[in-house]
Design an enzyme around this catalytic site. Structure first.
Site, short mmCIF file in Angstrom:
data_model
loop_
_atom_site.label_atom_id
_atom_site.label_comp_id
_atom_site.label_asym_id
_atom_site.label_seq_id
_atom_site.Cartn_x
_atom_site.Cartn_y
_atom_site.Cartn_z
N ASP A 1 0.87 -1.17 0.00
CA ASP A 1 0.00 0.00 0.00
C ASP A 1 0.92 1.23 0.00
OD1 ASP A 1 -2.38 1.63 0.57
OD2 ASP A 1 -1.49 1.85 2.55
N LYS B 1 -11.43 6.41 -2.84
CA LYS B 1 -11.93 7.57 -2.11
C LYS B 1 -13.40 7.89 -2.40
CE LYS B 1 -8.04 7.55 -0.27
NZ LYS B 1 -7.94 6.67 0.90
#
Length: 264
Positions: A8, A49
């Site tokens: 990540d 998001k």
């Protein structure tokens, strides 16, 4: 043998404490008259998001605040406006401040030395990642493959789509030869859904939610308590391994390689 490690970004390899998205979420919702706590933001951290904003808008407290402010529930247009504000705020922050976490380069160079491919997945958009990727490259961190949900028709985490995309690009058919490393529960879910080995990082993680200064100011007992708190969260979703620092990943790689050798 382990053939690839998938990292990540925010909270794992850059941005200690994953602060950038928290700041951007708070600002975007504040513009709409809504107050958010860090816990409300971080509970779904790691998702794409747009999806994350949708999750926040479904929170009971946020719905209540929205009703009091607008006498109705948020619409898709409201969500789009918040997303646009979030993007602008985050892009500004990323341009200003994106630092590698301690130990990233040393671990990255170890993986390269032993022929282990390095790729990344993220909840950031391609536009956001372009900024982060360039800044990371300036500091020597250059993963072979940087994947966003835009590369897989919008299938963000915890979908395994980004990892499966990487497997195809790297021509790796056995998911057990891949390690996914992240700092959120969504990272672990993504890895589990893809069938790869999962590793949760404790220090500097979104789950811990502290800046480097805040963590360093804790005494030894407080630091241990914070680490244990995060470890329990990773263990609650059955992460294969939990490590304090990215430097500890080397031991995990060597352990898994030895285990695979014994099976053969």
């Amino acid at each position: 043998m382990i053939e690839a490690v998938i990292f990540d970004w925010a909270g794992t390899t850059v941005d200690y404490g994953s602060l950038a998205p928290v700041i951007a979420f708070k600002k975007a919702f504040k513009n709409a008259g809504i107050s958010l706590t860090d816990d409300e933001i971080r509970r779904d951290m790691g998702m794409a998001k747009w999806d994350h904003i949708g999750k926040i808008l479904e929170l009971d407290d946020v719905k209540q605040q929205w009703k009091e402010m607008y006498s109705k529930l948020p619409t898709d247009d409201d969500r789009k406006k918040i997303y646009e504000d979030f993007q602008q705020s985050l892009l500004h922050y990323l341009r200003e401040d994106t630092d590698l976490k301690t130990g990233v380069l040393k671990t990255f160079n170890y993986l390269k030395e032993y022929g282990i491919k390095v790729a990344t997945t993220t909840g950031y958009t391609a536009e956001m990642m372009k900024i982060v990727q360039e800044k990371a490259a300036d500091r020597g961190y250059t993963p072979e493959l940087v994947v966003t949900s835009e590369d897989v028709d919008g299938a963000g985490r915890p979908s395994p789509a980004m990892i499966q995309f990487i497997m195809q690009k790297f021509n790796i058919s056995d998911p057990k030869k891949i390690i996914k490393v992240g700092d959120t529960l969504v990272d672990i879910e993504e890895g589990q859904n893809a069938g790869v080995k999962t590793v949760g990082i404790v220090e500097g993680s979104s789950l811990m939610g502290l800046t480097q200064v805040e963590f360093d100011e804790l005494n030894n007992e407080e630091q241990i308590a914070k680490r244990n708190e995060v470890k329990r969260k990773f263990e609650s979703v059955n992460a294969d391994f939990v490590i304090d620092s990215i430097l500890d990943l080397v031991q995990i790689v060597e352990y898994l390689n030895e285990s695979m050798d014994k099976k053969w």
